[in-house]
Structures are given as structure tokens and as C-alpha cells.
Design a protein around this motif. Structure first.
Motif, PDB file in Angstrom:
ATOM      1  N   ASP A  80       0.789  -1.332   0.131  1.00  0.00           N
ATOM      2  CA  ASP A  80      -0.055   0.118   0.027  1.00  0.00           C
ATOM      3  C   ASP A  80       0.742   1.214  -0.103  1.00  0.00           C
ATOM      4  O   ASP A  80       1.462   1.552   0.943  1.00  0.00           O
ATOM      5  CB  ASP A  80      -0.944  -0.031   1.298  1.00  0.00           C
ATOM      6  CG  ASP A  80      -1.890   1.087   1.491  1.00  0.00           C
ATOM      7  OD1 ASP A  80      -1.817   2.109   0.222  1.00  0.00           O
ATOM      8  OD2 ASP A  80      -2.746   1.201   2.229  1.00  0.00           O
ATOM      9  N   THR A  81       0.839   2.076  -1.066  1.00  0.00           N
ATOM     10  CA  THR A  81       1.789   3.268  -1.198  1.00  0.00           C
ATOM     11  C   THR A  81       0.843   4.422  -1.195  1.00  0.00           C
ATOM     12  O   THR A  81       1.316   5.450  -1.598  1.00  0.00           O
ATOM     13  CB  THR A  81       2.624   3.243  -2.413  1.00  0.00           C
ATOM     14  OG1 THR A  81       1.709   3.041  -3.672  1.00  0.00           O
ATOM     15  CG2 THR A  81       3.530   2.119  -2.498  1.00  0.00           C
ATOM     16  N   SER A  82      -0.386   4.377  -0.602  1.00  0.00           N
ATOM     17  CA  SER A  82      -0.935   5.461  -0.606  1.00  0.00           C
ATOM     18  C   SER A  82      -0.523   6.537   0.435  1.00  0.00           C
ATOM     19  O   SER A  82       0.127   6.314   1.094  1.00  0.00           O
ATOM     20  CB  SER A  82      -2.646   5.178  -0.150  1.00  0.00           C
ATOM     21  OG  SER A  82      -2.644   4.668   1.398  1.00  0.00           O
ATOM     22  N   LEU A 118       0.521  -5.525   2.547  1.00  0.00           N
ATOM     23  CA  LEU A 118       0.974  -4.497   3.529  1.00  0.00           C
ATOM     24  C   LEU A 118       0.275  -3.167   3.534  1.00  0.00           C
ATOM     25  O   LEU A 118       0.445  -2.564   2.623  1.00  0.00           O
ATOM     26  CB  LEU A 118       2.488  -4.458   3.299  1.00  0.00           C
ATOM     27  CG  LEU A 118       3.490  -5.804   3.463  1.00  0.00           C
ATOM     28  CD1 LEU A 118       4.789  -5.326   3.217  1.00  0.00           C
ATOM     29  CD2 LEU A 118       3.256  -6.412   4.804  1.00  0.00           C
ATOM     30  N   THR A 119      -0.765  -3.045   4.433  1.00  0.00           N
ATOM     31  CA  THR A 119      -1.426  -1.753   4.206  1.00  0.00           C
ATOM     32  C   THR A 119      -1.702  -1.232   5.714  1.00  0.00           C
ATOM     33  O   THR A 119      -1.563  -1.914   6.931  1.00  0.00           O
ATOM     34  CB  THR A 119      -2.683  -2.029   3.669  1.00  0.00           C
ATOM     35  OG1 THR A 119      -3.656  -0.900   3.650  1.00  0.00           O
ATOM     36  CG2 THR A 119      -3.396  -3.268   4.190  1.00  0.00           C
ATOM     37  N   ASP A 120      -2.113  -0.094   5.827  1.00  0.00           N
ATOM     38  CA  ASP A 120      -2.818   0.460   7.155  1.00  0.00           C
ATOM     39  C   ASP A 120      -4.241   0.090   7.196  1.00  0.00           C
ATOM     40  O   ASP A 120      -5.007   0.385   8.389  1.00  0.00           O
ATOM     41  CB  ASP A 120      -2.695   2.045   7.072  1.00  0.00           C
ATOM     42  CG  ASP A 120      -3.522   2.597   5.867  1.00  0.00           C
ATOM     43  OD1 ASP A 120      -4.077   2.236   5.177  1.00  0.00           O
ATOM     44  OD2 ASP A 120      -3.318   3.871   5.631  1.00  0.00           O
ATOM     45  N   GLY A 121      -4.884  -0.828   6.408  1.00  0.00           N
ATOM     46  CA  GLY A 121      -6.242  -1.079   6.417  1.00  0.00           C
ATOM     47  C   GLY A 121      -7.378  -0.343   6.044  1.00  0.00           C
ATOM     48  O   GLY A 121      -8.518  -0.735   6.188  1.00  0.00           O
ATOM     49  N   LEU A 122      -6.982   0.967   5.696  1.00  0.00           N
ATOM     50  CA  LEU A 122      -8.201   1.918   5.201  1.00  0.00           C
ATOM     51  C   LEU A 122      -8.157   1.742   3.831  1.00  0.00           C
ATOM     52  O   LEU A 122      -7.945   2.554   2.963  1.00  0.00           O
ATOM     53  CB  LEU A 122      -7.378   3.367   5.580  1.00  0.00           C
ATOM     54  CG  LEU A 122      -7.145   3.455   7.225  1.00  0.00           C
ATOM     55  CD1 LEU A 122      -6.527   5.061   7.162  1.00  0.00           C
ATOM     56  CD2 LEU A 122      -8.242   3.263   7.875  1.00  0.00           C
TER      57      LEU A 122
END
Length: 397
Positions: free
Chosen positions: A274-276, A356-360
Motif C-alpha cells: 500500500d503506497t497511498s 501490507l497496508t494501514d487497513g484503510l
């Protein structure tokens, strides 16, 4: 015992003032009632060799008679708490887990351990080690303090119950507490601390954190991720297939016929990153490095790993050999569904997808066929994904 002025050596025949020593223990239990069970589990061993007070890993407390004579009761009470804290916080076992290059300097380890304990203790003897003496903040674990602790010419001597190295004044004759009993004492003390905090509302932060770890132990996310990937790899390897690359040995029984053998394929892995805008680049690289180590530990080589950079779209797909080769592109919205879908559409379809992410982010409504999805949720407040996704929570620091 915290470093400080040493008491004069006790001449032979001078007895320990037990009344004063036990009065100090009573005072310690009065100020820290949740430590009473642990304090009364210590076996007192008078010693003319110990500089002040110290403990071994068997819950024996070695006491210098001269130190007791020279120290006021309030300071002795603080030393009682200090020594039992080494044992309750399992310092000797934690010291054994340090790298050997650090572990061998047990004096420095002891200073760092004293800093962990003493930051919320008052009335200690002069010279007691505290984080501020080294320009370090309060509230850290001794492992975090070690890097900021220099060598000291007057190290503390808290005994093997702290740094793990047996000292000459330690004895094997006195009564001992077994490791199982010590575990029970820790848990009982943590429960008493919780009850005290609920009734009184005042507990030092270091002790509160310790009780939380005892009663609700934190599982290292690296171990959890390794276990999840290992289990998924075993599941994928269970899909056996036939191959002629290594003919079956049974073919020797049938002339002119080559029989295939069964093989268990090594799974392919896709890592969707996740590169947001809500994800920090530095943190992502640190987590990626850990994931690379997990895959190596499980035995999955880099030639079987694809890394996809994704926010609301997929920006880069690469086969990588090292984490340094990963290009983290993006920075917009978040939709991990497109990353997972793109990974599963690859010509060489992965059997394991690590996200792999912050879940949002929204998630796919159903589990994919013939693939396992493992989510590494970065951050303490990350919302949970659907239950069919194996979830590993990664602390933000």
C-alpha cells in the motif's frame, strides 16, 4: 542494587540488623501493596561479600549487614522494590536474549536495567542510576537504553537475577524459587497491580506496562507473520503434481516406460504494498525488509516473489532480489482490491498474497480460489479485514 556509595566492609561477627531490614520491606509493601507477594517470596541471605544488596535468579536476596546499618529505612525500602523488580521483569532471561557482543558487558546491561526500574522510584540511595544521568528519556525498556549507556567504572552489582552472570557471593545452599513458581508470582503480582489500579487509580507507568505484558502478552508480529506464511506455504505445497524432470523409481520395473514422479511445488508469492498517502515510505521499507527475511526463513527464494506497488491503482510489478530494488510508487487513494486482483491475474499465479497496508481500504468480497491472503496491518488503529484473510498486526513503531 543501584550504584552508589558502598557501605564499609562488615567485620566478621557483625550480624545483620534484620529488624531494620524487615521494617524496610514492610514499608515497601505499604507503598507498593501489589508487590507484597513478590517481596515476601525473596529469601534473605546475609553476606559480607555483596557490596550492598543483590539477587540471583532463584529469588535469593543477598544483603550486606554494613549497608543495612548505613542506609535509612526509606532508602532500604526503595532498594527492596528495586531488587524484586529485576526478578519480576525477568531481566536475567531478557539479558540472555541480547546479542553476544552486548551480553558479555554485563555491567553495562545492569546499568540499563537499573534505568528501566529507577525512573519511577524515589528515596533511592544517592548515585542510583536513572535515565536522566545519561540524557535518556524515562519510560523505556532496558534494551532501548543500552545504546546510550557508556562503560562505567563503578558498575552496580545486582547479581545474576539482573544481568544473568553468577557473582562470587551467590550461594546454592539457601532456599530457591523454581521457574514455575516465579511465573506464578509474576502473574499473581500483575493481577494484584491491576486490582490496585482499578481501586486506587495510581500505579507507576512502568509497572502498569509490565502488568499488561504479563496478563496480555504481545505476540511478536515477525513470528506471527513467519507462522502464517509457513502455514500457507505448507498448504500450497500440498497440491502435488506429476513431473517427468525426475522420473519415478518405479519405472525401473517396467522396461521401455518412463513414469513421472510426484512433486510438491514451492509456492509463488505476491507482496502487495500500500503506497497511498497514509502510509510512510520509511516504515514501508522497514516492514518490507522484515517480510523479505520471513520469506527467506520459510525457504521461498526471491525468484518466486513479485512485489506490486498499489494505492488506488497498480503502479509497478517487479520480480526483486533485494528490498532495495523495490520501487514504491503511488501516493493517492487506497484500494487493495486492485492489487490483489492484479497479483492473481499474473501468468505465474501466486499461491500466497501478502498485503501490507494501514487497513484503510476496501477488500475483495470473497476469498480467491487456490490462493491464501495474508494481511500485514501497519498501525495500532488499523481496521480489520474480512475474516477469511489471515491478519497480522504490525505496531507503528
Amino acid at each position: 542494587m543501584p550504584a552508589g556509595p558502598r557501605a564499609p566492609a562488615s567485620p566478621a561477627g557483625v550480624s545483620l540488623d534484620r529488624t531494620k531490614l524487615l521494617a524496610a520491606r514492610l514499608k515497601a509493601t505499604g507503598s507498593h501493596p501489589y508487590l507484597a507477594s513478590a517481596l515476601y517470596s525473596l529469601t534473605v541471605v546475609p553476606s559480607f561479600e555483596v557490596p550492598t544488596m543483590g539477587v540471583d535468579r532463584h529469588w535469593r536476596c543477598y544483603v550486606s549487614p554494613a549497608f543495612v546499618d548505613a542506609t535509612p529505612v526509606p532508602a532500604l525500602a526503595a532498594v527492596w522494590i528495586h531488587e524484586v523488580a529485576h526478578l519480576l521483569r525477568d531481566h536475567h532471561r531478557r539479558a540472555e536474549l541480547l546479542p553476544s557482543a552486548v551480553r558479555h558487558d554485563h555491567h553495562r546491561v545492569n546499568v540499563a536495567q537499573d534505568c528501566e526500574i529507577n525512573d519511577d522510584l524515589s528515596s533511592l540511595p544517592a548515585g542510583a542510576m536513572k535515565p536522566a544521568m545519561f540524557g535518556l528519556p524515562d519510560g523505556r525498556l532496558f534494551e532501548e537504553y543500552l545504546g546510550g549507556i557508556p562503560a562505567t567504572p563503578h558498575p552496580p552489582q545486582c547479581g545474576s537475577g539482573a544481568h544473568g552472570v553468577p557473582m562470587p557471593w551467590e550461594s546454592s545452599a539457601a532456599a530457591r524459587v523454581s521457574p514455575a513458581e516465579a511465573g506464578a508470582i509474576r502473574r499473581q503480582t500483575a493481577q494484584a497491580l491491576r486490582a490496585h489500579a482499578k481501586a486506587r487509580g495510581r500505579v507507576p507507568a512502568g509497572w502498569s506496562r509490565w502488568a499488561d505484558e504479563i496478563l496480555e502478552p504481545t505476540i511478536d508480529w515477525r513470528q506471527a507473520l513467519t507462522g502464517a506464511v509457513r502455514e500457507a506455504a505448507a498448504w500450497a505445497a500440498g497440491a502435488v503434481d506429476y513431473t517427468y524432470r525426475r522420473p519415478s523409481r518405479r519405472g525401473a520395473a517396467v522396461r521401455g516406460v518412463v513414469l513421472p514422479s510426484l512433486r510438491r511445488p514451492m509456492p509463488r508469492v505476491a507482496v502487495v504494498v500500500d503506497t497511498s498517502g497514509s502510509m510512510g515510505d520509511e516504515q514501508l521499507r522497514a516492514v518490507l525488509a522484515e517480510v523479505a527475511g520471513v520469506l527467506r526463513a520459510v525457504g521461498i527464494g526471491h525468484n518466486r516473489v513479485a512485489v506490486l506497488s498499489c494505492d488506488a491503482d497498480v503502479h509497478a510489478v517487479r520480480q526483486v532480489a533485494t528490498v532495495g530494488e523495490v520501487t514504491l510508487e503511488g501516493g493517492g487513494g487506497t484500494d487493495m482490491r486492485v492489487g490483489i486482483e492484479r497479483a492473481l491475474q499474473a501468468r505465474q499465479r501466486p499461491q500466497i498474497v501478502i498485503v501490507l497496508t494501514d487497513g484503510l481500504t476496501p477488500w475483495p468480497p470473497t476469498a480467491p480460489s487456490a490462493a491464501r491472503v495474508v494481511a500485514g496491518l501497519v498501525g495500532d488503529e488499523a481496521p480489520s479485514p474480512p475474516p477469511w484473510i489471515e491478519t497480522i498486526r504490525i505496531p507503528s513503531r
